[in-house]
Design a protein around this motif. Sequence first.
Motif, PDB file in Angstrom:
ATOM      1  N   LEU A 121      -9.100   8.175  -0.283  1.00  0.00           N
ATOM      2  CA  LEU A 121      -8.069   8.011  -0.576  1.00  0.00           C
ATOM      3  C   LEU A 121      -7.079   7.570  -0.265  1.00  0.00           C
ATOM      4  CD1 LEU A 121      -5.903  10.043  -2.877  1.00  0.00           C
ATOM      5  CD2 LEU A 121      -6.600  11.977  -1.324  1.00  0.00           C
ATOM      6  N   GLU A 122      -6.838   7.936   1.002  1.00  0.00           N
ATOM      7  CA  GLU A 122      -5.603   7.320   1.444  1.00  0.00           C
ATOM      8  C   GLU A 122      -5.319   6.206   1.557  1.00  0.00           C
ATOM      9  OE1 GLU A 122      -6.206   8.545   5.521  1.00  0.00           O
ATOM     10  OE2 GLU A 122      -6.164  10.266   5.317  1.00  0.00           O
ATOM     11  N   ALA A 123      -6.717   5.106   1.561  1.00  0.00           N
ATOM     12  CA  ALA A 123      -6.462   4.054   1.199  1.00  0.00           C
ATOM     13  C   ALA A 123      -5.694   3.343  -0.507  1.00  0.00           C
ATOM     14  CB  ALA A 123      -7.617   2.873   1.003  1.00  0.00           C
ATOM     15  N   LEU A 124      -6.339   4.251  -1.759  1.00  0.00           N
ATOM     16  CA  LEU A 124      -5.795   4.303  -2.407  1.00  0.00           C
ATOM     17  C   LEU A 124      -4.692   4.488  -2.699  1.00  0.00           C
ATOM     18  CD1 LEU A 124      -6.176   3.850  -5.672  1.00  0.00           C
ATOM     19  CD2 LEU A 124      -7.049   6.006  -5.911  1.00  0.00           C
TER      20      LEU A 124
ATOM     21  N   MET B  46      -2.309   4.390  -0.419  1.00  0.00           N
ATOM     22  CA  MET B  46      -1.361   2.511   0.792  1.00  0.00           C
ATOM     23  C   MET B  46      -1.404   1.816  -0.548  1.00  0.00           C
ATOM     24  SD  MET B  46      -0.192   1.593   3.223  1.00  0.00           S
ATOM     25  CE  MET B  46      -0.195   2.104   4.541  1.00  0.00           C
ATOM     26  N   ALA B  47      -2.020   1.651  -1.058  1.00  0.00           N
ATOM     27  CA  ALA B  47      -2.335   0.570  -2.254  1.00  0.00           C
ATOM     28  C   ALA B  47      -1.200   0.237  -3.361  1.00  0.00           C
ATOM     29  CB  ALA B  47      -3.801   0.390  -2.772  1.00  0.00           C
ATOM     30  N   SER B  48      -1.595   1.920  -3.792  1.00  0.00           N
ATOM     31  CA  SER B  48      -0.074   1.894  -4.370  1.00  0.00           C
ATOM     32  C   SER B  48       1.046   2.045  -4.258  1.00  0.00           C
ATOM     33  CB  SER B  48      -0.256   3.417  -4.909  1.00  0.00           C
ATOM     34  OG  SER B  48       0.115   4.563  -3.986  1.00  0.00           O
ATOM     35  N   ILE B  49       1.596   2.356  -2.843  1.00  0.00           N
ATOM     36  CA  ILE B  49       2.867   1.627  -2.583  1.00  0.00           C
ATOM     37  C   ILE B  49       2.974   0.241  -1.770  1.00  0.00           C
ATOM     38  CG2 ILE B  49       3.868   1.669  -0.156  1.00  0.00           C
ATOM     39  CD1 ILE B  49       3.049   4.429   0.458  1.00  0.00           C
TER      40      ILE B  49
ATOM     41  N   VAL C  22       2.496  -7.294   3.371  1.00  0.00           N
ATOM     42  CA  VAL C  22       2.941  -5.820   2.885  1.00  0.00           C
ATOM     43  C   VAL C  22       3.115  -5.141   4.323  1.00  0.00           C
ATOM     44  CG1 VAL C  22       4.176  -4.070   1.818  1.00  0.00           C
ATOM     45  CG2 VAL C  22       5.467  -6.872   1.046  1.00  0.00           C
ATOM     46  N   ALA C  23       1.254  -5.313   3.470  1.00  0.00           N
ATOM     47  CA  ALA C  23      -0.289  -4.013   3.945  1.00  0.00           C
ATOM     48  C   ALA C  23      -0.055  -3.931   5.118  1.00  0.00           C
ATOM     49  CB  ALA C  23      -1.068  -4.506   3.691  1.00  0.00           C
ATOM     50  N   ALA C  24       0.068  -4.857   6.024  1.00  0.00           N
ATOM     51  CA  ALA C  24       0.359  -4.754   7.197  1.00  0.00           C
ATOM     52  C   ALA C  24       1.958  -4.361   8.369  1.00  0.00           C
ATOM     53  CB  ALA C  24       0.352  -6.813   8.179  1.00  0.00           C
ATOM     54  N   VAL C  25       2.885  -4.053   7.136  1.00  0.00           N
ATOM     55  CA  VAL C  25       3.793  -3.364   8.349  1.00  0.00           C
ATOM     56  C   VAL C  25       3.654  -2.422   8.131  1.00  0.00           C
ATOM     57  CG1 VAL C  25       6.054  -2.651   7.875  1.00  0.00           C
ATOM     58  CG2 VAL C  25       5.212  -5.666   7.251  1.00  0.00           C
ATOM     59  N   PHE C  26       2.795  -1.788   7.086  1.00  0.00           N
ATOM     60  CA  PHE C  26       2.970  -0.365   7.206  1.00  0.00           C
ATOM     61  C   PHE C  26       1.334   0.503   7.642  1.00  0.00           C
ATOM     62  CE2 PHE C  26       5.354  -0.623   2.627  1.00  0.00           C
ATOM     63  CZ  PHE C  26       6.566  -0.300   2.880  1.00  0.00           C
ATOM     64  N   VAL C  27       0.579  -0.548   7.537  1.00  0.00           N
ATOM     65  CA  VAL C  27      -0.666  -0.335   8.983  1.00  0.00           C
ATOM     66  C   VAL C  27      -0.283   0.075   9.777  1.00  0.00           C
ATOM     67  CG1 VAL C  27      -2.339  -1.261   9.078  1.00  0.00           C
ATOM     68  CG2 VAL C  27      -2.780  -1.120   7.270  1.00  0.00           C
TER      69      VAL C  27
ATOM     70  N   LEU D  64      -4.941  -3.439  -4.126  1.00  0.00           N
ATOM     71  CA  LEU D  64      -6.170  -2.742  -3.167  1.00  0.00           C
ATOM     72  C   LEU D  64      -6.942  -2.960  -1.976  1.00  0.00           C
ATOM     73  CD1 LEU D  64      -7.875  -0.032  -3.331  1.00  0.00           C
ATOM     74  CD2 LEU D  64      -9.078  -0.541  -4.733  1.00  0.00           C
ATOM     75  N   GLN D  65      -7.263  -4.454  -2.285  1.00  0.00           N
ATOM     76  CA  GLN D  65      -7.452  -5.200  -1.204  1.00  0.00           C
ATOM     77  C   GLN D  65      -6.620  -5.808  -0.307  1.00  0.00           C
ATOM     78  OE1 GLN D  65      -8.289  -8.600  -3.965  1.00  0.00           O
ATOM     79  NE2 GLN D  65     -10.571  -7.976  -4.080  1.00  0.00           N
ATOM     80  N   ALA D  66      -4.950  -5.365  -0.096  1.00  0.00           N
ATOM     81  CA  ALA D  66      -4.156  -6.138   1.315  1.00  0.00           C
ATOM     82  C   ALA D  66      -4.021  -4.799   1.851  1.00  0.00           C
ATOM     83  CB  ALA D  66      -3.225  -5.989   0.018  1.00  0.00           C
ATOM     84  N   ALA D  67      -4.527  -3.519   1.188  1.00  0.00           N
ATOM     85  CA  ALA D  67      -5.050  -1.936   1.894  1.00  0.00           C
ATOM     86  C   ALA D  67      -5.533  -2.590   2.560  1.00  0.00           C
ATOM     87  CB  ALA D  67      -4.630  -0.929   1.180  1.00  0.00           C
ATOM     88  N   LEU D  68      -7.001  -2.905   2.030  1.00  0.00           N
ATOM     89  CA  LEU D  68      -8.369  -2.650   3.394  1.00  0.00           C
ATOM     90  C   LEU D  68      -8.128  -4.545   4.040  1.00  0.00           C
ATOM     91  CD1 LEU D  68     -10.389  -1.358   0.309  1.00  0.00           C
ATOM     92  CD2 LEU D  68      -8.940  -0.204   2.002  1.00  0.00           C
TER      93      LEU D  68
END
Length: 331
Positions: free
Chosen positions: A202-205, A207-210, A224-229, A288-292
Amino acid sequence: MRLLLKFFIFVFLLLSALAAGTWWWANQPLSLRSSPVDFHVAAGSSMRSAITQMQEAGIEVQPTVLAWLARLNRAETGIKAGSYSVKQGVTPLQLLGKLTRGEVTQGELTLVEGWSFRQWRQRMDKHPDLRHETTGLSEAQIAERLGQNIAQLDGWLFPDTYLFDKQSSDLDLLARALRAMQRKLDSEWGQRDQGLPYKTPLEALVMASIIEKETGQAADRAMVAAVFVNRLRKGMLLQTDPTVIYGLGENFDGNLRKRDLQADTPYNTYTRSGLPPTPIAMPGLASLQAALHPAASDVLYFVARGDGSSEFSRTLDEHNRAVNRYQRGRK
């Protein structure tokens, strides 16, 4: 014997005439109320029931003759359920062929990445080829019908172009989108990078939505994913406007003001640390792939350049210079 022979000849000629008449009729164009005529054969329909449904739609067909033709072609139990469309000039034989081959017509609906469920629902409600079973239901009630104990469906439905049998239920379409997202999420979660700051899929989902809402160009998605992670890892506030806007709901008038950034809601990532409680939009597979699989970078900030792309920075000083250049028009 002579009388019996004449009787057999009479029967033979009669059957031949009936067969010829049936063949002639089977190859004559049917009369249609309009062209094209769309009709639906319900699941489990008999040939007689299907004929009734065709007649009600506006196809002038002789029930007894068509049923007999189906019997001759051993097709009376082989008709396929679904939606069909026929045009002027179609013959009974061609119509029967459509029914037995299952040449159904299909509706099409594209559900867009980054949209909310409210936006998806507006599009579905206007689609003429869907049967609208969710009319009058709240989002939570729809989720319950889908077997989900959640108040909102944002994030849980996979964006795609869906083909469906005309007059299918909108609830069935949503169920397909839900299953598709669950499959994608399960698959991608199982292949995620190690050391990510997510405890659950769920948390990954979320993040993917953001990432979906914050990315202007596909090439920037992993950064963008790297910034938030990186911000999550450091305990920094995410400070992302789309979550604030989502928290404002219908109160958002299109202009995000300073007071909005200060108004505390569960989705205000300027006032609350960590991820918001639920997804804020429908993310596509790429988000979704970027979040993960975020980019291997230590960036902590980004700002829009004005052309859809983003400028990424590692330090606050670099970020402020980028803001001055791209947002305030300074060199």
